[in-house]
Design an enzyme around this catalytic site. Sequence first.
Site, PDB file in Angstrom:
ATOM      1  N   GLU A 235       0.829  -1.216   0.000  1.00 50.83           N
ATOM      2  CA  GLU A 235       0.000   0.000   0.000  1.00 50.83           C
ATOM      3  C   GLU A 235       0.855   1.255   0.000  1.00 50.83           C
ATOM      4  OE1 GLU A 235      -2.343  -1.492   3.310  1.00 50.83           O
ATOM      5  OE2 GLU A 235      -4.141  -1.207   2.103  1.00 50.83           O
TER       6      GLU A 235
ATOM      7  N   GLU B  25      -3.719  -9.600   3.790  1.00 53.94           N
ATOM      8  CA  GLU B  25      -4.467  -9.309   5.017  1.00 53.94           C
ATOM      9  C   GLU B  25      -5.580 -10.318   5.316  1.00 53.94           C
ATOM     10  OE1 GLU B  25      -3.465  -7.170   2.789  1.00 53.94           O
ATOM     11  OE2 GLU B  25      -2.871  -5.265   3.685  1.00 53.94           O
TER      12      GLU B  25
HETATM   13  N1  T1G Z   1       4.237  -7.741  11.869  1.00 55.63           N
HETATM   14  C1  T1G Z   1       4.963  -8.121  12.945  1.00 55.63           C
HETATM   15  N2  T1G Z   1       5.869  -9.134  12.940  1.00 55.63           N
HETATM   16  C2  T1G Z   1       6.034  -9.791  11.773  1.00 55.63           C
HETATM   17  C3  T1G Z   1       5.304  -9.466  10.605  1.00 55.63           C
HETATM   18  C4  T1G Z   1       4.371  -8.391  10.688  1.00 55.63           C
HETATM   19  N3  T1G Z   1       3.656  -8.003   9.617  1.00 55.63           N
HETATM   20  N4  T1G Z   1       5.700 -10.325   9.611  1.00 55.63           N
HETATM   21  C5  T1G Z   1       6.625 -11.133  10.148  1.00 55.63           C
HETATM   22  N5  T1G Z   1       6.824 -10.819  11.437  1.00 55.63           N
HETATM   23  C6  T1G Z   1       7.782 -11.480  12.349  1.00 55.63           C
HETATM   24  C7  T1G Z   1       7.471 -12.944  12.529  1.00 55.63           C
HETATM   25  O1  T1G Z   1       6.518 -13.112  13.563  1.00 55.63           O
HETATM   26  C8  T1G Z   1       8.836 -13.493  12.920  1.00 55.63           C
HETATM   27  O2  T1G Z   1       9.049 -13.118  14.261  1.00 55.63           O
HETATM   28  C9  T1G Z   1       9.792 -12.648  12.071  1.00 55.63           C
HETATM   29  O3  T1G Z   1       9.062 -11.447  11.725  1.00 55.63           O
HETATM   30  C10 T1G Z   1      10.228 -13.340  10.800  1.00 55.63           C
HETATM   31  O4  T1G Z   1       9.002 -13.730  10.157  1.00 55.63           O
HETATM   32  C11 T1G Z   1      -2.828  -1.715   6.836  1.00 55.63           C
HETATM   33  C12 T1G Z   1      -3.172  -3.857   8.349  1.00 55.63           C
HETATM   34  C13 T1G Z   1       7.135 -11.373   5.571  1.00 55.63           C
HETATM   35  C14 T1G Z   1       6.788 -13.449   4.209  1.00 55.63           C
HETATM   36  O5  T1G Z   1       0.544 -10.411   6.688  1.00 55.63           O
HETATM   37  O6  T1G Z   1       4.051 -13.337   5.661  1.00 55.63           O
HETATM   38  O7  T1G Z   1      -0.422  -4.687   6.488  1.00 55.63           O
HETATM   39  O8  T1G Z   1       9.252 -15.445  15.222  1.00 55.63           O
HETATM   40  O9  T1G Z   1       9.516 -16.179  10.317  1.00 55.63           O
HETATM   41  O10 T1G Z   1       9.589 -16.881   6.764  1.00 55.63           O
HETATM   42  O11 T1G Z   1      -3.435  -3.101   5.064  1.00 55.63           O
HETATM   43  O12 T1G Z   1       6.691 -13.079   7.898  1.00 55.63           O
HETATM   44  O13 T1G Z   1      11.289 -14.122  14.599  1.00 55.63           O
HETATM   45  O14 T1G Z   1       9.874 -13.399  16.556  1.00 55.63           O
HETATM   46  O15 T1G Z   1       7.598 -15.320   8.879  1.00 55.63           O
HETATM   47  O16 T1G Z   1      11.105 -14.945   6.052  1.00 55.63           O
HETATM   48  C15 T1G Z   1       0.197  -7.731   6.273  1.00 55.63           C
HETATM   49  C16 T1G Z   1       3.101 -11.376   7.372  1.00 55.63           C
HETATM   50  C17 T1G Z   1       0.044  -7.247   7.689  1.00 55.63           C
HETATM   51  C18 T1G Z   1       2.879 -10.411   6.220  1.00 55.63           C
HETATM   52  C19 T1G Z   1       8.595 -13.327   5.933  1.00 55.63           C
HETATM   53  N6  T1G Z   1       1.444  -8.446   6.119  1.00 55.63           N
HETATM   54  N7  T1G Z   1       4.449 -11.904   7.363  1.00 55.63           N
HETATM   55  O17 T1G Z   1       8.598 -14.718   6.103  1.00 55.63           O
HETATM   56  O18 T1G Z   1      10.010 -14.896   8.218  1.00 55.63           O
HETATM   57  S1  T1G Z   1      -1.522  -6.481   7.949  1.00 55.63           S
HETATM   58  C20 T1G Z   1       1.514  -9.762   6.382  1.00 55.63           C
HETATM   59  C21 T1G Z   1       4.797 -12.882   6.502  1.00 55.63           C
HETATM   60  C22 T1G Z   1      -1.441  -5.022   7.048  1.00 55.63           C
HETATM   61  C23 T1G Z   1      -2.496  -3.013   6.140  1.00 55.63           C
HETATM   62  C24 T1G Z   1      -2.687  -4.221   6.988  1.00 55.63           C
HETATM   63  C25 T1G Z   1       6.197 -13.409   6.634  1.00 55.63           C
HETATM   64  C26 T1G Z   1       7.164 -12.875   5.566  1.00 55.63           C
HETATM   65  P1  T1G Z   1       9.925 -14.084  15.223  1.00 55.63           P
HETATM   66  P2  T1G Z   1       8.972 -15.138   9.404  1.00 55.63           P
HETATM   67  P3  T1G Z   1       9.885 -15.429   6.732  1.00 55.63           P
END
Ligand code: T1G
Length: 697
Positions: A104, A124
């Site tokens: 975004e 999301e």
């Molecule tokens: N927020 C907080 N922590 C996050 C995070 C996030 N979005 N994404 C990953 N982490 C942490 C995860 O818990 C782990 O922590 C570490 O980072 C490594 O992640 C307004 C409201 C990006 C593909 O849904 O899909 O945007 O265990 O082990 O395998 O519209 O993480 O080390 O303590 O998964 O390399 C939308 C979610 C949010 C993406 C990387 N975004 N993340 O994968 O590492 S909502 C998502 C992922 C939003 C807006 C809305 C994956 C990754 P720890 P990992 P990875």
Amino acid sequence: MSDAIAYELVGDIAVLAAQNPPVNALGEPVRTGLMEGIERAEMDGAKAVMIYGEGATYFAGADIREFGKPPKGPALPDVCDRIEASPLIVVSSMHGTALGGGLEVALSSHYRIAVPKARVGLPEVLIGIMPGAGGTQRLPRLIGSEKSIDVITTGRQVGAKEALELGILDRVEDGDPREIGLAYTKELLEKGAERRAVSEMPSPPGIDFDAAYEAVLQKGRGQLSPAVALRGVQAAAELPFKEGMKRERELFMELMNTDQRQGLIHAFFSERAVSKLPELKGVEPRPVSQIGVIGGGTMGAGIATSALLAGLSVTMLEMSPEAAEAARGRIEGNLGGALKRGKISQAQFEEITQKALTLTTDYEGLKDVDLVIEAVFEEMDVKKDVFRKLDSVCKPGAVLATNTSYLNVDEIAAVTKRPEDVIGLHYFSPAHVMKLLEIVVADKTAIDVVATGFALGKRMGKISVRAGVCDGFIGNRILATYRTAADHMILDGASPYQIDKALEAFGFAMGPFAVADLAGLDIGWAVRKRKRAEGLDPNARDSSYADKLCEAGHFGQKTGKGYYDYSAGAKARVPNPEVMPLIEAERKEQGITPKDFTDEEIVRRYMAAMVNESAKVVGEGIARRPLDVDMTLLFGYGFPRYYGGPLKWADIQGLDGLLADIKRYAEEDPHFWQPAPLLEELVAEGRTFDDLNKAAG
Ligand code: T1G
């Protein structure tokens, strides 16, 4: 200036670099840094701004850890609007995974470039919400309504090439994100490129949104977020941008307040936490590059396939050349599926089948492997014989694993001189598809062998859960209990068909009786016979109608008949007419007057049994934490993900109500419905299962 965004003026270009590892989540410091960076660039008289991420990725989304807490700092929609409204040209240069709020931010930039390996998306809905910073309004203006519905309602990641073709990206170029971003920005300035605000682009043409909504709702099998997100895309087609943004916000807050958002975010963090055990901190796994698999049946072939796909070399031991070749056939069949789905290339298929896979009929063939997984017949004496042989053949330090689904791993370890090297690795069939791996830790299993199990699980792409030794470990023990609750409801008046329907309406892909037909009724029959042979508690309710179905040769799908008649195909779900007469005869024999059950009562009892047994499994330390049970049920038993798992569901329902139900049921059957001590303790103390997860660290 927030240190989460570094600011640097390079000639006429202000460079904003995200520095918020590990995924540059758009937490408050990052959002503040972006606002300050844009303002500073304009104050400095820059001509353009280039935004990129340091480290692994461009922004991977909003910081999910902020959800449910009071909002702090500038809201992401406002940050996006401020970026887009800048009079300077704003360029985003992406690598890694530009997801959710990350994409975004890029969509509010005026131009977008990415490296070839970059992936973008709006995932999301996978965590129970929807794009909330303009994604449902800007994306359709770039790629149209239908393609936006696909990207947004599936939450899928889109590769750079496809994103370029769709119109999400303007350019794909290999190189360092900072360098290619700067070069592209310079090029735009030299060409006198204009600002290009997506929000000022025309609304996309509409489609039949109601039909699309129904189709997405149906596919979601009870999950709300994809269908609600679709209404956001509809707003982009039907409303001016500002009104569309208001509509997006309303829908976003609707989803933010749902139980499903809590369940899906619990699942997101738990699937990462479940394999991180405090006791494994700093423990070095033993090196594993070659493994042995004993038994090339469905399970063994599946395990071998999963290991081969993870880049390990596999020696498959079977009892005869013919059996070994049959095992090769199963493995090549599994790999053929991976080839067809594009998971591996033809060259990789040949490399794996010609080099990485070795067949042998001699235990000597296992003398150099680092780890062996036995997947032979589920019979204790057979397994003990295998482990005696392994003990004499395998090199010192080799890990000796059993794939048993319920037998006592301590007893198996005891026949070897090296019980510290013995562990349970319980895969789920088909082992190259199912993600769950129960790592069963026996009394004497060495800690570095446990670490080796978890390292192997991670390498094979599994969700690994630590389990203690008991009959059925975590998943099968809990399954046996809630399946028994279903059988009791049949004796008392419900039909298998009503129970399946009620649980499918609750969210299961398949009800328990359809699942039994799929797995094979002979499996449950063998378990009942074993438990009767071991001696059933005289207070335990038993029934024989299902045995009679098996005695008639009906094992489910594999024989064409079970609870259902499959002559019209599996999807038809035609009840087998022989079943109800067997049930009615059983009720009469047991002097039971059948009563009616509502669907709600069926679900309540089924879930109460599941939660109660789960609480016993946690209370006895068979599962480390409640989230371990949740992940087991999600990844091995088809529990609907949007509830987060049975214990997250229980927390949301309220433990006191569940305990009250169990106590009421215990008045009819005190043997089966003995309340779990842990459940009683939590209710008495006003605590939840999530409190235990947090306390476990
Ligand atoms: N927020 C907080 N922590 C996050 C995070 C996030 N979005 N994404 C990953 N982490 C942490 C995860 O818990 C782990 O922590 C570490 O980072 C490594 O992640 C307004 C409201 C990006 C593909 O849904 O899909 O945007 O265990 O082990 O395998 O519209 O993480 O080390 O303590 O998964 O390399 C939308 C979610 C949010 C993406 C990387 N975004 N993340 O994968 O590492 S909502 C998502 C992922 C939003 C807006 C809305 C994956 C990754 P720890 P990992 P990875």
